[in-house]
Design an enzyme around this catalytic site. Structure first.
Site, PDB file in Angstrom:
ATOM      1  CE  LYS A 111      22.311  -7.377  16.108  1.00  0.00           C
ATOM      2  NZ  LYS A 111      21.817  -6.052  16.329  1.00  0.00           N
ATOM      3  CE  LYS A 192      16.080 -10.203  17.762  1.00  0.00           C
ATOM      4  NZ  LYS A 192      16.034  -8.915  18.414  1.00  0.00           N
ATOM      5  CE  LYS A 195      15.249  -1.388  16.760  1.00  0.00           C
ATOM      6  NZ  LYS A 195      16.561  -1.730  17.296  1.00  0.00           N
TER       7      LYS A 195
HETATM    8  P1  ATP Z   1      18.440  -5.005  15.721  1.00  0.00           P
HETATM    9  O1  ATP Z   1      17.788  -5.766  14.627  1.00  0.00           O
HETATM   10  O2  ATP Z   1      18.979  -3.676  15.295  1.00  0.00           O
HETATM   11  O3  ATP Z   1      19.403  -5.814  16.507  1.00  0.00           O
HETATM   12  P2  ATP Z   1      16.130  -5.402  17.374  1.00  0.00           P
HETATM   13  O4  ATP Z   1      14.896  -5.263  16.580  1.00  0.00           O
HETATM   14  O5  ATP Z   1      16.557  -6.766  17.760  1.00  0.00           O
HETATM   15  O6  ATP Z   1      17.295  -4.601  16.689  1.00  0.00           O
HETATM   16  P3  ATP Z   1      16.754  -3.991  19.834  1.00  0.00           P
HETATM   17  O7  ATP Z   1      16.947  -2.527  19.800  1.00  0.00           O
HETATM   18  O8  ATP Z   1      17.989  -4.813  19.884  1.00  0.00           O
HETATM   19  O9  ATP Z   1      15.861  -4.491  18.617  1.00  0.00           O
HETATM   20  O10 ATP Z   1      15.803  -4.366  21.016  1.00  0.00           O
HETATM   21  C1  ATP Z   1      15.012  -3.502  21.759  1.00  0.00           C
HETATM   22  C2  ATP Z   1      14.160  -4.304  22.693  1.00  0.00           C
HETATM   23  O11 ATP Z   1      13.174  -5.018  21.958  1.00  0.00           O
HETATM   24  C3  ATP Z   1      14.925  -5.374  23.482  1.00  0.00           C
HETATM   25  O12 ATP Z   1      14.416  -5.443  24.785  1.00  0.00           O
HETATM   26  C4  ATP Z   1      14.657  -6.633  22.744  1.00  0.00           C
HETATM   27  O13 ATP Z   1      14.735  -7.779  23.565  1.00  0.00           O
HETATM   28  C5  ATP Z   1      13.235  -6.398  22.274  1.00  0.00           C
HETATM   29  N1  ATP Z   1      12.969  -7.144  21.057  1.00  0.00           N
HETATM   30  C6  ATP Z   1      13.596  -6.995  19.871  1.00  0.00           C
HETATM   31  N2  ATP Z   1      13.091  -7.841  18.972  1.00  0.00           N
HETATM   32  C7  ATP Z   1      12.115  -8.536  19.598  1.00  0.00           C
HETATM   33  C8  ATP Z   1      11.219  -9.569  19.187  1.00  0.00           C
HETATM   34  N3  ATP Z   1      11.245 -10.034  17.949  1.00  0.00           N
HETATM   35  N4  ATP Z   1      10.346 -10.054  20.090  1.00  0.00           N
HETATM   36  C9  ATP Z   1      10.309  -9.577  21.348  1.00  0.00           C
HETATM   37  N5  ATP Z   1      11.135  -8.607  21.801  1.00  0.00           N
HETATM   38  C10 ATP Z   1      12.026  -8.089  20.941  1.00  0.00           C
END
Ligand code: ATP
Ligand code: LTN
Length: 329
Positions: A111, A192, A195
């Site tokens: 990040k 990955k 969002k």
């Molecule tokens: P950001 O992009 O804002 O970092 P993010 O989509 O990675 O957000 P988080 O809020 O950081 O989402 O994660 C919430 C939960 O969802 C965490 O437990 C994280 O491990 C899970 N998660 C996020 N992205 C994935 C993915 N692509 N596959 C499986 N689990 C995920």
């Protein structure tokens, strides 16, 4: 009863990756455990957030928890910022965390990469996450694969506190799905699904219109072999789509392989799009009902009260162990 805690950042719209990696397990675990599910707004501000968007997304994530099937009578659903003990324990644990440990965190590296100015909050993010978990002495933490390293640090901090100040914290265990712990981007299986990825074609958002979902799936990248086989190393794109299929249709990977044996990707993708749409439509209907009814505000109020009861006790105990003079009551 074991305690379960987890959180999702209101840093954008939730994706099907958030659902499969984390939220689906929240729903499963609520039946036999004491659960705390947060919207981690204090974590979201470790990167810049527009205030109006943060407010909307925080309410949206809470409503999605309910729409996905978390029962507010079984689990406490709350906003991290409604329980001030998170920030306070976060500070106490920051003083126990080594710079070297934070420098090794891959989420921080990802990040902060290429950015001119990186907030200090992004750096100390894992200490706050440890506080979230340890404040409830959680036994299990359902998360996706990308949070493993943060969980490991949380375990180390719990152990460090316990050996320095006396045994107090429960050392938590991660709870990670076997398949789907890391849902990948639809356009690039080396990344990955996230969002906050600006490329909309990379994600399936839980609130996407079903027609948009069908289009995104039909355009999702695949290899040229045209064999529906689960092999995340050699066939990451199709394996990723199979994980999504498996979780949304609730069928095993082996059954998917058997069903599409000898077929090209077309029929598989078409069925997948229908499965995902069928899974998401009732969730969206429920989501809109929850938003319209305003019930989310009552749920968040009750959740914060339940969380605060536990958090206050823990924080006092932590301070007592560390040698703070506690105020008279
Ligand atoms: P950001 O992009 O804002 O970092 P993010 O989509 O990675 O957000 P988080 O809020 O950081 O989402 O994660 C919430 C939960 O969802 C965490 O437990 C994280 O491990 C899970 N998660 C996020 N992205 C994935 C993915 N692509 N596959 C499986 N689990 C995920
Ligand atoms: N770091 C997590 C979000 C998060 C969390 C937590 C997860 C904050 N506090 C406590 C589990 C338990 C993320 O980025 N997904």
């Amino acid at each position: 009863m074991k305690r379960v805690l987890s959180g999702i950042q209101p840093s954008g719209q939730l994706t099907i990756g958030n659902y499969i990696g984390a939220m689906q397990n929240f729903v499963k675990l609520q039946h036999e455990h004491q659960c705390f599910f947060m919207v981690v707004d204090l974590h979201a501000i470790t990167v810049p957030q527009d205030p109006a968007a943060l407010r909307e997304q925080s309410e949206s994530v809470a409503a999605l928890y309910i729409a996905a099937g978390i029962d507010p009578n079984k689990a406490a659903i709350f906003l991290q910022s409604h329980v001030p003990q998170h920030a306070e324990l976060g500070w106490l644990l920051t003083t126990l965390t080594y710079m070297g440990e934070l420098e090794r965190m891959t989420q921080f590296k990802d990040k902060s990469e290429g950015k001119d100015s990186v907030g200090a909050g992004l750096f100390v993010y894992p200490s706050l996450m440890a506080a979230d978990i340890l404040l409830y002495n959680a036994d299990l933490v359902p998360v996706g694969d990308d949070q493993k390293q943060h969980l490991e640090l949380t375990r180390d901090l719990a152990g460090r506190f316990n050996s320095r100040y006396g045994n107090y914290f429960t050392v938590p265990q991660p709870f990670i799905p076997e398949v789907g712990a890391r849902i990948m981007s639809l356009d690039d299986a080396s990344k990955k699904m996230s969002k906050s990825n600006a490329n909309a074609g990379s994600n399936i958002f839980l609130l996407d219109d079903p027609a948009v979902i069908r289009k995104k799936i039909s355009r999702a990248k695949t290899d040229s072999e045209a064999i529906v086989k689960y092999d995340p190393i050699h066939k990451p794109e199709i394996s990723n789509l199979m994980s999504i299929y498996s979780h949304t249709a609730n069928v095993s990977i082996a059954d998917i392989e058997a069903k599409y044996e000898g077929q090209m990707y077309g029929p598989f993708k078409k069925d997948l799009a229908e499965q995902v749409a069928a899974f998401i439509e009732p969730l969206q209907t429920r989501y809109h009902e929850v938003r319209r009814s305003g019930e989310v505000y009552d749920v968040l109020q009750k959740g914060a009260q339940q969380a605060q009861e536990v958090a206050e006790l823990t924080l006092n105990e932590v301070k007592r162990h560390m040698g703070f003079v506690l105020p008279r009551r």
